[in-house]
Design a protein around this motif. Structure first.
Motif, PDB file in Angstrom:
ATOM      1  N   GLY A 134      11.848  13.721  18.156  1.00 57.49           N
ATOM      2  CA  GLY A 134      11.167  15.035  17.381  1.00 57.49           C
ATOM      3  C   GLY A 134       9.488  14.385  17.378  1.00 57.49           C
ATOM      4  N   PHE A 135       8.647  15.290  17.558  1.00 57.05           N
ATOM      5  CA  PHE A 135       7.133  15.269  17.436  1.00 57.05           C
ATOM      6  C   PHE A 135       6.836  15.847  16.083  1.00 57.05           C
ATOM      7  N   ARG A 136       5.474  15.697  15.782  1.00 55.19           N
ATOM      8  CA  ARG A 136       4.719  16.272  14.837  1.00 55.19           C
ATOM      9  C   ARG A 136       4.783  17.652  14.827  1.00 55.19           C
ATOM     10  N   GLY A 137       4.701  18.280  15.832  1.00 58.26           N
ATOM     11  CA  GLY A 137       4.782  19.827  15.775  1.00 58.26           C
ATOM     12  C   GLY A 137       5.557  20.361  16.833  1.00 58.26           C
ATOM     13  N   LYS A 138       6.651  19.596  17.401  1.00 56.31           N
ATOM     14  CA  LYS A 138       7.372  20.079  18.394  1.00 56.31           C
ATOM     15  C   LYS A 138       8.820  19.491  18.460  1.00 56.31           C
ATOM     16  N   ALA A 139       9.902  20.350  18.626  1.00 58.70           N
ATOM     17  CA  ALA A 139      11.331  19.667  18.898  1.00 58.70           C
ATOM     18  C   ALA A 139      11.213  19.218  20.440  1.00 58.70           C
ATOM     19  N   SER A 140      12.241  18.208  20.416  1.00 60.60           N
ATOM     20  CA  SER A 140      12.397  17.702  21.800  1.00 60.60           C
ATOM     21  C   SER A 140      13.788  17.049  21.984  1.00 60.60           C
ATOM     22  N   GLY A 141      14.406  17.019  23.020  1.00 58.93           N
ATOM     23  CA  GLY A 141      15.557  16.225  23.277  1.00 58.93           C
ATOM     24  C   GLY A 141      16.717  16.317  22.300  1.00 58.93           C
ATOM     25  N   PHE A 142      17.029  17.419  21.745  1.00 57.66           N
ATOM     26  CA  PHE A 142      18.138  17.744  20.939  1.00 57.66           C
ATOM     27  C   PHE A 142      17.722  17.437  19.368  1.00 57.66           C
ATOM     28  N   CYS A 143      16.333  16.990  19.368  1.00 57.39           N
ATOM     29  CA  CYS A 143      15.946  16.654  18.013  1.00 57.39           C
ATOM     30  C   CYS A 143      14.909  17.449  17.268  1.00 57.39           C
ATOM     31  N   ILE A 144      15.264  18.006  16.342  1.00 58.62           N
ATOM     32  CA  ILE A 144      14.331  19.141  15.601  1.00 58.62           C
ATOM     33  C   ILE A 144      13.222  18.440  14.586  1.00 58.62           C
ATOM     34  N   TYR A 145      13.839  17.604  13.670  1.00 60.14           N
ATOM     35  CA  TYR A 145      12.733  16.804  12.853  1.00 60.14           C
ATOM     36  C   TYR A 145      13.233  15.645  13.248  1.00 60.14           C
ATOM     37  N   ASN A 146      12.202  14.673  13.080  1.00 58.12           N
ATOM     38  CA  ASN A 146      12.388  12.920  13.568  1.00 58.12           C
ATOM     39  C   ASN A 146      12.635  12.167  12.268  1.00 58.12           C
ATOM     40  N   ASP A 147      13.934  11.930  11.761  1.00 57.49           N
ATOM     41  CA  ASP A 147      14.169  11.494  10.614  1.00 57.49           C
ATOM     42  C   ASP A 147      13.795  10.246  10.590  1.00 57.49           C
ATOM     43  N   SER A 148      13.772   9.325  11.569  1.00 58.62           N
ATOM     44  CA  SER A 148      13.220   7.856  11.678  1.00 58.62           C
ATOM     45  C   SER A 148      11.726   7.711  11.294  1.00 58.62           C
ATOM     46  N   SER A 149      11.053   8.752  11.993  1.00 57.03           N
ATOM     47  CA  SER A 149       9.706   8.665  11.741  1.00 57.03           C
ATOM     48  C   SER A 149       9.136   9.045  10.326  1.00 57.03           C
ATOM     49  N   VAL A 150       9.902  10.163   9.909  1.00 60.31           N
ATOM     50  CA  VAL A 150       9.685  10.305   8.271  1.00 60.31           C
ATOM     51  C   VAL A 150      10.058   9.452   7.429  1.00 60.31           C
ATOM     52  N   ALA A 151      11.120   8.730   7.452  1.00 62.71           N
ATOM     53  CA  ALA A 151      11.430   7.866   6.692  1.00 62.71           C
ATOM     54  C   ALA A 151      10.861   6.324   6.870  1.00 62.71           C
ATOM     55  N   ILE A 152      10.100   6.250   7.961  1.00 64.78           N
ATOM     56  CA  ILE A 152       9.576   4.918   8.141  1.00 64.78           C
ATOM     57  C   ILE A 152       8.103   5.402   7.343  1.00 64.78           C
ATOM     58  N   LYS A 153       7.484   6.441   7.517  1.00 63.79           N
ATOM     59  CA  LYS A 153       6.219   6.846   6.807  1.00 63.79           C
ATOM     60  C   LYS A 153       6.509   6.881   5.179  1.00 63.79           C
ATOM     61  N   TYR A 154       7.603   7.147   4.776  1.00 65.97           N
ATOM     62  CA  TYR A 154       8.169   7.244   3.487  1.00 65.97           C
ATOM     63  C   TYR A 154       8.037   5.825   3.012  1.00 65.97           C
ATOM     64  N   LEU A 155       8.689   4.745   3.936  1.00 68.56           N
ATOM     65  CA  LEU A 155       8.849   3.310   3.310  1.00 68.56           C
ATOM     66  C   LEU A 155       7.249   3.200   3.473  1.00 68.56           C
ATOM     67  N   GLN A 156       6.390   3.298   4.196  1.00 63.97           N
ATOM     68  CA  GLN A 156       5.180   2.812   4.092  1.00 63.97           C
ATOM     69  C   GLN A 156       4.500   3.282   2.846  1.00 63.97           C
ATOM     70  N   GLU A 157       4.351   4.802   2.548  1.00 62.69           N
ATOM     71  CA  GLU A 157       3.749   5.313   1.436  1.00 62.69           C
ATOM     72  C   GLU A 157       4.401   4.895  -0.197  1.00 62.69           C
ATOM     73  N   LYS A 158       5.669   4.964   0.102  1.00 58.32           N
ATOM     74  CA  LYS A 158       6.291   4.783  -1.352  1.00 58.32           C
ATOM     75  C   LYS A 158       6.366   3.372  -1.800  1.00 58.32           C
ATOM     76  N   TYR A 159       6.790   2.394  -0.851  1.00 57.15           N
ATOM     77  CA  TYR A 159       7.415   0.967  -0.878  1.00 57.15           C
ATOM     78  C   TYR A 159       6.038   0.035  -0.476  1.00 57.15           C
ATOM     79  N   HIS A 160       5.030   0.600   0.302  1.00 62.14           N
ATOM     80  CA  HIS A 160       4.264  -0.166   0.896  1.00 62.14           C
ATOM     81  C   HIS A 160       4.816  -1.363   1.989  1.00 62.14           C
ATOM     82  N   ALA A 161       5.813  -0.822   2.718  1.00 65.19           N
ATOM     83  CA  ALA A 161       6.609  -1.831   3.280  1.00 65.19           C
ATOM     84  C   ALA A 161       6.034  -1.851   4.762  1.00 65.19           C
TER      85      ALA A 161
END
Length: 393
Positions: A134-161
């Motif tokens: 999944g990309f920022r503004g586009k679905a691709s390859g069976f993937c609508i939202y990219n859970d891995s990308s969202v979770a990694i950004k979440y880990l950065q912002e919330k936990y500075h990891a």
């Protein structure tokens, strides 16, 4: 603290494009049931996912795209507009409630992140996640939202990891790579079948990052028909070198199970031997570098009967420090054999020989070894120059 938690809900099955689409979340249910019937998954280890909020999805996805997915799932998006967002295609058809189903998969991975980073668990597994195209503004390859990308950004912002993302899906982890391509606090490593013959066609050795992120993207495109030994040599060498170079706070592994010989969509020749070793090394390096912090998600895997339940169960069993062998539970085999369109395997190991000898075996192994060497060259070069400085100093 629990050592490991299993993120799960029957509602993961609502992420369903159609009855005949190759991406079938029944594989999560099959894996869950296998572990339960083994007596290796108790209710106290299961954590329910939540639905990711719009604000959380917007850590990576464009607001217009999120709203388009919401409208599409309610039948309110015109075909022309849908195609601009990569939905309503053969790969990613529109289905009722697609936003809620997709946001639940993302929320499962965010829950895994919180469980590990707040110290409630060392390890967390969300087999409903791993939608890495999944990309920022586009679905691709069976993937609508990219859970891995969202979770990694979440880990950065919330936990500075500092996050190391390791992707062993047969398809290149393009969506995650491009999301963090210019970010030096996220390191991506993807081992996949060469894009010469396989979607998405990216993941070349020369894709190393951009700007400040240059040198933090690693790709190991493996030749078609790669077998266990060559695959595992590439995995062990690259993972060990990259984690030593990056020194992450947490390891995040994507565990597509489509490099197996049986997988109908790819051309690799690995067996269950590879899937036994993949989580073993991730587990070891998480304890060596990250105080045990390890999030694992699912991904591809299109032989949902013979391959995925065994491969994904091995991740959970590794988290519990267990190595199964011998027979699968008879109770599980009896429960599913009449629903399966193929005979179910009765053992954890594949029957040998699984396939005829590969004619180009030596050539493939040599080519893969050269690919690994080329991919790791910047790290090795840096280590050599540091070593020379230390000696000269």
């Amino acid at each position: 603290m629990k050592d490991s938690v299993f993120i799960y809900s029957k509602d993961f099955l609502t992420y369903q494009f159609s009855q005949h689409h190759p991406f079938n979340q029944l594989r999560v249910e099959l894996t869950h049931d296998l572990l339960k019937k083994m007596g290796k998954l108790g209710e106290s280890q299961i954590v329910a996912p939540r639905i990711a909020t719009e604000e959380e999805l917007a850590l990576v996805h464009d607001a217009k795209y999120i709203h388009a997915v919401q409208r599409a799932g309610k039948g309110g998006l015109r075909d022309e507009e849908a195609s601009n967002y990569g939905i309503g295609t053969e790969d990613t058809p529109i289905f009722k409630g697609m936003h809620e189903a997709s946001a639940l998969l993302v929320g499962g991975t965010l829950e895994a992140a919180d469980q590990v980073m707040t110290g409630k668990a060392n390890h967390a597994l969300n087999l409903g996640g791993g939608l890495h195209h999944g990309f920022r503004g586009k679905a691709s390859g069976f993937c609508i939202y990219n859970d891995s990308s969202v979770a990694i950004k979440y880990l950065q912002e919330k936990y500075h990891a500092r996050v190391m993302y390791v992707d062993t899906d047969a398809h290149h982890g393009d969506g995650v790579q491009w999301t963090f391509y210019d970010d030096p606090s996220v390191c991506t490593l993807s081992l996949h079948e060469t894009g010469r013959y396989l979607f998405p066609g990216t993941g070349n050795v020369t894709e190393r990052g951009h700007g400040l992120g240059y040198g933090y993207s690693f790709n190991i495109p493996l030749d078609a028909f790669t077998e266990d030994e060559s695959w595992l040599n590439a995995y062990r060498k690259s993972f060990r070198e990259v984690v030593k170079f990056f020194k992450p706070d947490i390891i995040f592994s994507q565990n597509g199970a489509d490099a197996h010989y049986y997988d109908p969509l790819t051309h690799l020749s690995s067996t269950m031997e590879t899937y036994k070793e993949i989580p073993k090394l991730a587990h070891e390096l998480a304890h060596e570098y990250c105080q045990g912090r390890w999030i694992a998600v699912g991904g591809g895997g299109y032989d949902i009967w013979r391959v995925v339940p065994r491969a994904w169960s091995l991740i959970w069993l590794e988290m519990l420090n267990e190595t199964p062998s011998g027979q699968l539970p008879e109770e599980w085999l009896q429960a599913w054999k009449d629903k399966a369109p193929v005979p179910l395997p009765s053992t954890w190991e594949d029957q040998k020989p699984l396939y005829k000898p590969i004619p180009r075996k030596k050539e493939i192994e040599e080519k893969n070894a050269q690919t690994v060497k080329k991919a790791l060259h910047p790290i090795m070069q840096s280590e050599e120059s540091t070593g020379r400085r230390n000696v000269n100093g």
